[in-house]
Design a protein around this motif. Structure first.
Motif, mmCIF file in Angstrom:
data_model
loop_
_atom_site.group_PDB
_atom_site.id
_atom_site.type_symbol
_atom_site.label_atom_id
_atom_site.label_comp_id
_atom_site.label_asym_id
_atom_site.label_seq_id
_atom_site.Cartn_x
_atom_site.Cartn_y
_atom_site.Cartn_z
ATOM 1 N N LEU A 97 23.587 18.417 47.270
ATOM 2 C CA LEU A 97 24.297 17.723 46.475
ATOM 3 C C LEU A 97 24.473 18.144 44.915
ATOM 4 O O LEU A 97 25.267 18.039 44.065
ATOM 5 C CB LEU A 97 23.865 16.271 46.455
ATOM 6 N N ASP A 98 22.842 18.482 44.536
ATOM 7 C CA ASP A 98 22.650 19.136 43.124
ATOM 8 C C ASP A 98 23.726 20.205 43.113
ATOM 9 O O ASP A 98 24.218 20.583 42.036
ATOM 10 C CB ASP A 98 21.329 19.191 43.024
ATOM 11 N N HIS A 99 23.650 21.168 43.841
ATOM 12 C CA HIS A 99 24.469 22.424 43.699
ATOM 13 C C HIS A 99 25.892 22.034 43.609
ATOM 14 O O HIS A 99 26.693 22.740 42.767
ATOM 15 C CB HIS A 99 24.142 23.474 44.820
ATOM 16 N N LEU A 100 26.282 21.109 44.407
ATOM 17 C CA LEU A 100 27.748 20.541 44.298
ATOM 18 C C LEU A 100 28.243 20.117 43.230
ATOM 19 O O LEU A 100 29.392 20.146 42.557
ATOM 20 C CB LEU A 100 28.150 19.522 45.499
ATOM 21 N N VAL A 101 27.318 19.622 42.410
ATOM 22 C CA VAL A 101 27.569 18.897 41.091
ATOM 23 C C VAL A 101 27.900 20.190 40.122
ATOM 24 O O VAL A 101 28.891 20.182 39.333
ATOM 25 C CB VAL A 101 26.213 18.273 40.513
ATOM 26 N N ASP A 102 27.103 21.233 40.326
ATOM 27 C CA ASP A 102 27.326 22.381 39.423
ATOM 28 C C ASP A 102 28.703 23.166 39.888
ATOM 29 O O ASP A 102 29.414 23.426 38.805
ATOM 30 C CB ASP A 102 26.059 23.586 39.752
ATOM 31 N N VAL A 103 28.999 23.035 41.140
ATOM 32 C CA VAL A 103 30.163 23.734 41.326
ATOM 33 C C VAL A 103 31.426 22.920 40.897
ATOM 34 O O VAL A 103 32.319 23.307 40.493
ATOM 35 C CB VAL A 103 30.450 23.930 43.022
ATOM 36 N N ARG A 104 31.220 21.565 41.093
ATOM 37 C CA ARG A 104 32.301 20.763 40.289
ATOM 38 C C ARG A 104 32.421 21.033 38.922
ATOM 39 O O ARG A 104 33.772 21.058 38.568
ATOM 40 C CB ARG A 104 31.918 18.932 40.655
ATOM 41 N N GLU A 105 31.523 21.242 37.969
ATOM 42 C CA GLU A 105 31.481 21.495 36.868
ATOM 43 C C GLU A 105 32.247 22.972 36.714
ATOM 44 O O GLU A 105 32.954 22.974 35.720
ATOM 45 C CB GLU A 105 30.115 21.494 35.902
ATOM 46 N N LEU A 106 31.985 23.770 37.476
ATOM 47 C CA LEU A 106 32.727 25.189 37.460
ATOM 48 C C LEU A 106 33.922 25.033 37.751
ATOM 49 O O LEU A 106 34.973 25.520 36.918
ATOM 50 C CB LEU A 106 32.027 26.213 38.573
ATOM 51 N N PHE A 107 34.438 24.281 38.531
ATOM 52 C CA PHE A 107 36.066 23.844 38.850
ATOM 53 C C PHE A 107 36.711 23.273 37.882
ATOM 54 O O PHE A 107 37.803 23.619 37.449
ATOM 55 C CB PHE A 107 35.870 22.812 40.358
ATOM 56 N N ALA A 108 35.852 22.366 37.107
ATOM 57 C CA ALA A 108 36.313 21.576 36.060
ATOM 58 C C ALA A 108 36.930 22.841 34.948
ATOM 59 O O ALA A 108 37.866 22.496 34.157
ATOM 60 C CB ALA A 108 35.522 20.649 35.383
ATOM 61 N N LYS A 109 35.851 23.701 34.653
ATOM 62 C CA LYS A 109 36.134 24.600 33.496
ATOM 63 C C LYS A 109 37.322 25.592 34.028
ATOM 64 O O LYS A 109 38.175 25.988 33.186
ATOM 65 C CB LYS A 109 34.653 25.489 33.435
ATOM 66 N N GLY A 110 37.295 25.744 35.328
ATOM 67 C CA GLY A 110 38.563 26.680 36.002
ATOM 68 C C GLY A 110 39.667 25.946 35.778
ATOM 69 O O GLY A 110 40.748 26.678 35.186
ATOM 70 N N PHE A 111 39.747 24.692 35.920
ATOM 71 C CA PHE A 111 41.185 23.967 35.573
ATOM 72 C C PHE A 111 41.515 24.047 34.182
ATOM 73 O O PHE A 111 42.563 24.078 33.901
ATOM 74 C CB PHE A 111 40.906 22.402 36.204
ATOM 75 N N VAL A 112 40.472 23.871 33.483
ATOM 76 C CA VAL A 112 40.741 23.779 31.916
ATOM 77 C C VAL A 112 41.341 25.238 31.314
ATOM 78 O O VAL A 112 42.338 25.536 30.879
ATOM 79 C CB VAL A 112 39.426 23.445 30.899
ATOM 80 N N ALA A 113 40.670 26.235 32.131
ATOM 81 C CA ALA A 113 40.934 27.612 31.776
ATOM 82 C C ALA A 113 42.473 28.130 32.212
ATOM 83 O O ALA A 113 43.250 28.696 31.481
ATOM 84 C CB ALA A 113 40.133 28.690 32.496
ATOM 85 N N GLN A 114 42.747 27.474 33.521
ATOM 86 C CA GLN A 114 44.110 27.633 34.038
ATOM 87 C C GLN A 114 45.299 26.958 33.137
ATOM 88 O O GLN A 114 46.109 27.500 32.818
ATOM 89 C CB GLN A 114 43.986 27.084 35.514
ATOM 90 N N LYS A 115 44.861 25.673 32.508
ATOM 91 C CA LYS A 115 45.747 24.998 31.773
ATOM 92 C C LYS A 115 46.098 25.787 30.524
ATOM 93 O O LYS A 115 47.172 25.809 29.951
ATOM 94 C CB LYS A 115 45.481 23.712 31.859
ATOM 95 N N VAL A 116 44.987 26.198 29.762
ATOM 96 C CA VAL A 116 44.998 26.968 28.528
ATOM 97 C C VAL A 116 45.830 28.210 28.974
ATOM 98 O O VAL A 116 46.800 28.559 28.026
ATOM 99 C CB VAL A 116 43.537 27.456 28.147
ATOM 100 N N CYS A 117 45.691 28.919 29.871
ATOM 101 C CA CYS A 117 46.423 30.230 30.149
ATOM 102 C C CYS A 117 48.098 29.790 30.409
ATOM 103 O O CYS A 117 48.693 30.625 29.822
ATOM 104 C CB CYS A 117 45.948 31.061 31.440
ATOM 105 N N TRP A 118 48.292 28.901 31.167
ATOM 106 C CA TRP A 118 49.619 28.474 31.225
ATOM 107 C C TRP A 118 50.151 28.098 30.033
ATOM 108 O O TRP A 118 51.398 28.377 29.597
ATOM 109 C CB TRP A 118 49.643 27.455 32.171
#
Length: 190
Positions: A53-74
């Motif tokens: 569960l603790d690792h999945l918190v880190d993965v969720r944060e990584l996903f959030a950063k990825g979504f922001v990066a994707q929006k910035v690129c678009w």
């Protein structure tokens, strides 16, 4: 199933699907925890332990950063296209050049990532984790952690390959569109 996950984790496909949907909803911010009650080896229990569960918190944060990066690129891509298509110095050759440079840059970046991943995915995947996470929670034990059994390395290899192929397709289309625009503009001048 190619990876034979249901028999390896001793869960039904229905329960694995439910776990996958829970993870998806968690990563998208729709639910607060990916934890579900499930049956493993005939015993009802929570699916994940605290380390997972603790690792999945880190993965969720990584996903959030990825979504922001994707929006910035678009946003950058669409702004650039709008500038060259509608701006004061608009021209088909300029737009074509911008698209071709974008496509070629994308292909180059993909090559830098894809070649080492194709040569030794395990090493590449380990380096990705070392760069992405500031702790060792990602070092899961298949004897005690169901997450690593549900999503073995083969799953991530296939996911990375699919993402790479989609990115390559988009970059190739940008490059081709840019080259075509430049060609049409040069034919139009002659």
């Amino acid at each position: 199933m190619a990876l034979d996950v249901p028999s390896k984790v001793e869960m039904t496909l229905q329960e694995l699907t439910r776990a996958g949907e829970s993870l998806r909803d968690y990563f998208l911010g729709r639910i607060d925890t990916p934890q579900i009650e499930t049956e493993i080896r005939g015993i009802a229990r929570p699916l994940y332990n605290q380390k997972e569960l603790d690792h999945l918190v880190d993965v969720r944060e990584l996903f959030a950063k990825g979504f922001v990066a994707q929006k910035v690129c678009w946003l950058v891509a669409l702004s650039s296209i709008a500038y060259f298509a509608l701006g004061p110095n608009r021209s088909l050759p300029s737009l074509g050049k911008a698209l071709a440079i974008s496509g070629a840059t994308g292909i180059g970046a993909l090559a830098l990532l894809a070649i080492p991943a194709a040569m030794n995915f395990t090493d590449w995947w380990t380096k990705f984790h070392l760069l992405s996470f500031t702790n060792d929670l990602w070092l899961l034990d298949p004897r005690t952690d169901w997450l690593i059994n549900m999503f073995p390395e083969g799953f991530f290899f296939r996911a990375v390959r699919a993402i790479g192929l989609r990115s390559l397709t988009v970059s190739t289309l940008l490059l081709a569109a840019g080259l075509l625009m430049r060609h049409l503009a040069s034919d139009h001048r002659h």
